[in-house]
Design a protein around this motif. Structure first.
Motif, PDB file in Angstrom:
ATOM      1  N   PHE A 184      39.214  37.199  41.505  1.00 12.90           N
ATOM      2  CA  PHE A 184      40.363  37.742  40.773  1.00 12.90           C
ATOM      3  C   PHE A 184      41.527  36.764  40.913  1.00 12.90           C
ATOM      4  CE2 PHE A 184      37.663  41.301  41.635  1.00 12.90           C
ATOM      5  CZ  PHE A 184      37.749  42.077  40.490  1.00 12.90           C
ATOM      6  N   MET A 265      35.491  42.958  35.120  1.00  6.72           N
ATOM      7  CA  MET A 265      36.809  43.494  35.430  1.00  6.72           C
ATOM      8  C   MET A 265      37.887  42.416  35.531  1.00  6.72           C
ATOM      9  SD  MET A 265      38.586  46.158  35.649  1.00  6.72           S
ATOM     10  CE  MET A 265      37.281  47.390  35.698  1.00  6.72           C
ATOM     11  N   LEU A 269      41.448  42.845  33.480  1.00  9.79           N
ATOM     12  CA  LEU A 269      42.740  42.841  34.164  1.00  9.79           C
ATOM     13  C   LEU A 269      43.627  41.712  33.659  1.00  9.79           C
ATOM     14  CD1 LEU A 269      41.642  43.578  37.845  1.00  9.79           C
ATOM     15  CD2 LEU A 269      42.752  45.161  36.269  1.00  9.79           C
ATOM     16  N   ILE A 275      48.933  47.836  35.357  1.00 10.87           N
ATOM     17  CA  ILE A 275      47.808  48.674  35.767  1.00 10.87           C
ATOM     18  C   ILE A 275      48.364  50.027  36.219  1.00 10.87           C
ATOM     19  CG2 ILE A 275      45.781  48.886  37.237  1.00 10.87           C
ATOM     20  CD1 ILE A 275      45.835  46.476  35.214  1.00 10.87           C
ATOM     21  N   VAL A 288      40.445  49.757  42.496  1.00 11.40           N
ATOM     22  CA  VAL A 288      41.264  49.459  41.310  1.00 11.40           C
ATOM     23  C   VAL A 288      42.581  48.804  41.704  1.00 11.40           C
ATOM     24  CG1 VAL A 288      42.652  50.568  39.507  1.00 11.40           C
ATOM     25  CG2 VAL A 288      40.286  51.290  39.877  1.00 11.40           C
ATOM     26  N   GLU A 291      42.172  45.209  43.407  1.00 10.01           N
ATOM     27  CA  GLU A 291      41.779  44.212  42.415  1.00 10.01           C
ATOM     28  C   GLU A 291      42.946  43.871  41.504  1.00 10.01           C
ATOM     29  OE1 GLU A 291      36.966  45.156  42.134  1.00 10.01           O
ATOM     30  OE2 GLU A 291      38.296  45.811  40.520  1.00 10.01           O
ATOM     31  N   ALA A 292      43.738  44.876  41.126  1.00  9.27           N
ATOM     32  CA  ALA A 292      44.924  44.618  40.317  1.00  9.27           C
ATOM     33  C   ALA A 292      45.907  43.724  41.059  1.00  9.27           C
ATOM     34  CB  ALA A 292      45.593  45.934  39.927  1.00  9.27           C
ATOM     35  N   ALA A 295      44.647  40.200  41.038  1.00  2.00           N
ATOM     36  CA  ALA A 295      44.795  39.620  39.703  1.00  2.00           C
ATOM     37  C   ALA A 295      46.251  39.334  39.350  1.00  2.00           C
ATOM     38  CB  ALA A 295      44.174  40.548  38.663  1.00  2.00           C
ATOM     39  N   ARG A 297      48.852  41.577  38.964  1.00  5.16           N
ATOM     40  CA  ARG A 297      49.415  42.523  38.007  1.00  5.16           C
ATOM     41  C   ARG A 297      50.214  43.612  38.735  1.00  5.16           C
ATOM     42  NH1 ARG A 297      48.710  38.845  35.165  1.00  5.16           N
ATOM     43  NH2 ARG A 297      47.438  38.762  33.261  1.00  5.16           N
TER      44      ARG A 297
END
Length: 376
Positions: A184, A265, A269, A275, A288, A291-292, A295, A297
């Protein structure tokens, strides 16, 4: 030859647990992986270097005969493998493995309680009734003197300690199951006419899908220029699963797009601007959210056990009250209308992921616990 280590994983979740298994193998452990509930549609790839056993899954109705069948399979596996340590994940499999170990005194057990789920965090009479019925067995299993427990957030640990289900001195905190920071990778927000507010989720009511949909409708009616998407496939493995008919009702007015199951994913993203995850489920630390963060976000989630671990409010996103559509819509509007704020909070998300959620750190903490438990 090193100590024998037996993992018991669910067929839906085994891949996310492989970094620990791979590292344990590298450290010299002799690994057996028991995967529960594999069917003809499941892809079991990348395990060629491991001894893998396929175990039967309890039926959808978690009845006594189904439980006994699973307990029999797991117990048979344990007696065959003769591991020094058994590690399993989720409250359900901790319960099954714990029952399987009754009377088997030579093995150490490590339970990872990745959230308290339906049984402890869902309101209503049904989980309360089931919890009362299972309480004696749950306490017997979780207080096994040869067992230690990993919790992913302090709220879950404190709740079970205070309710008398576990001993505090046998608990350990490992915050989240970690995220691969090389997978990510933060990317600049795509240039687009309308930023995307994305909710990646399993389709379970308590994940807050209806909150997201209603918040999106409010912003759409207000004229906010944005797109709203839900990424997640249908599930049959949860008593509170959202049906296809219910999802079609959520998207019938065209405000929200339903992407269905998403396999890539990181790419999804990368296309999103914000998110949103208004969960009130019994989370450990939701994958979730971490990972956001990885990434890069900004994240909007609830001030709820597990969820709050990934969002220091106002730094990399916003915490909103559970089931508060207005507060969720306000937080979404603030980020959707301020690209500079999104960029700033996205940088903070990545920084938090690097400091707290790097899977390499989570793996190291877990292996240290293996050593601690086996030397006790």
């Amino acid at each position: 030859m090193g100590d024998k280590l037996l993992y018991i994983f669910d067929h839906l979740d085994w891949q996310s647990r492989m970094p620990v298994a791979l590292a344990a193998k590298k450290e010299g452990y002799v690994i057996t992986i028991g995967i529960v509930g594999v069917d003809e549609n499941d892809k079991i790839e990348g395990l060629e270097d491991f001894h893998v056993l396929i175990l039967r899954k309890p039926k959808n109705k978690f009845g006594p005969f189904s439980v006994l069948r699973s307990v029999f399979d797991i117990r048979k596996t344990i007696r065959s493998v003769k591991p020094a340590l058994i590690h399993t994940v989720t409250l359900k499999y901790s319960f099954l493995v714990g029952l399987s170990c009754i009377g088997l005194r030579r093995y150490r057990i490590l339970y990872t309680i990745a959230g308290l789920g339906f049984l402890f965090r869902t309101p209503g009479w049904k989980p309360k009734w089931i919890r009362r019925a299972l309480a004696p067995l749950l306490k017997l299993v979780l207080k096994n003197p040869r067992a230690d427990l990993i919790f992913q957030n302090p709220d879950d640990r404190d709740l079970l300690v205070n309710m008398g289900y576990v001993r505090h001195d046998r608990t350990h905190l490992v915050i989240s199951s970690g995220v691969d920071l090389d997978k990510f990778i933060p990317q600049p927000e795509p240039e687009a006419e309308a930023p995307i507010a994305l909710m990646p989720t399993r389709l379970v009511h308590e994940k807050g899908v209806s909150v997201f949909v209603e918040a999106a409708r409010k912003l759409h009616a207000k004229g906010i220029k944005a797109r709203y998407q839900i990424a997640g496939g249908l599930t049959t493995h949860n008593p509170r699963a959202i049906s296809e008919a219910e999802m079609q009702d959520h998207i019938k007015d065209g405000v929200v797009e339903w992407l269905g199951r998403v396999d890539d994913m990181p790419a999804v993203l990368a296309r999103a601007a914000v998110i949103v995850y208004p969960s009130y489920y019994g989370e450990g630390v939701p994958r979730v959210t971490i990972e956001a963060c990885a990434a890069g976000r900004p994240v909007i989630t609830t001030d709820h056990a597990g969820c709050r671990e990934a969002v220091p409010n106002g730094e990399n996103g916003f915490l909103v009250p559970v089931l508060d559509i207005d507060a969720t819509a306000e937080a979404m509007e603030r980020l959707l209308t301020d690209k500079a704020l999104r960029a700033q909070m996205g940088k903070e998300s990545r920084h938090l992921a690097e400091q707290a959620f790097d899977v390499k750190s989570i793996v190291a903490q877990t292996l240290a616990l293996y050593d601690h438990v086996l030397k006790r």
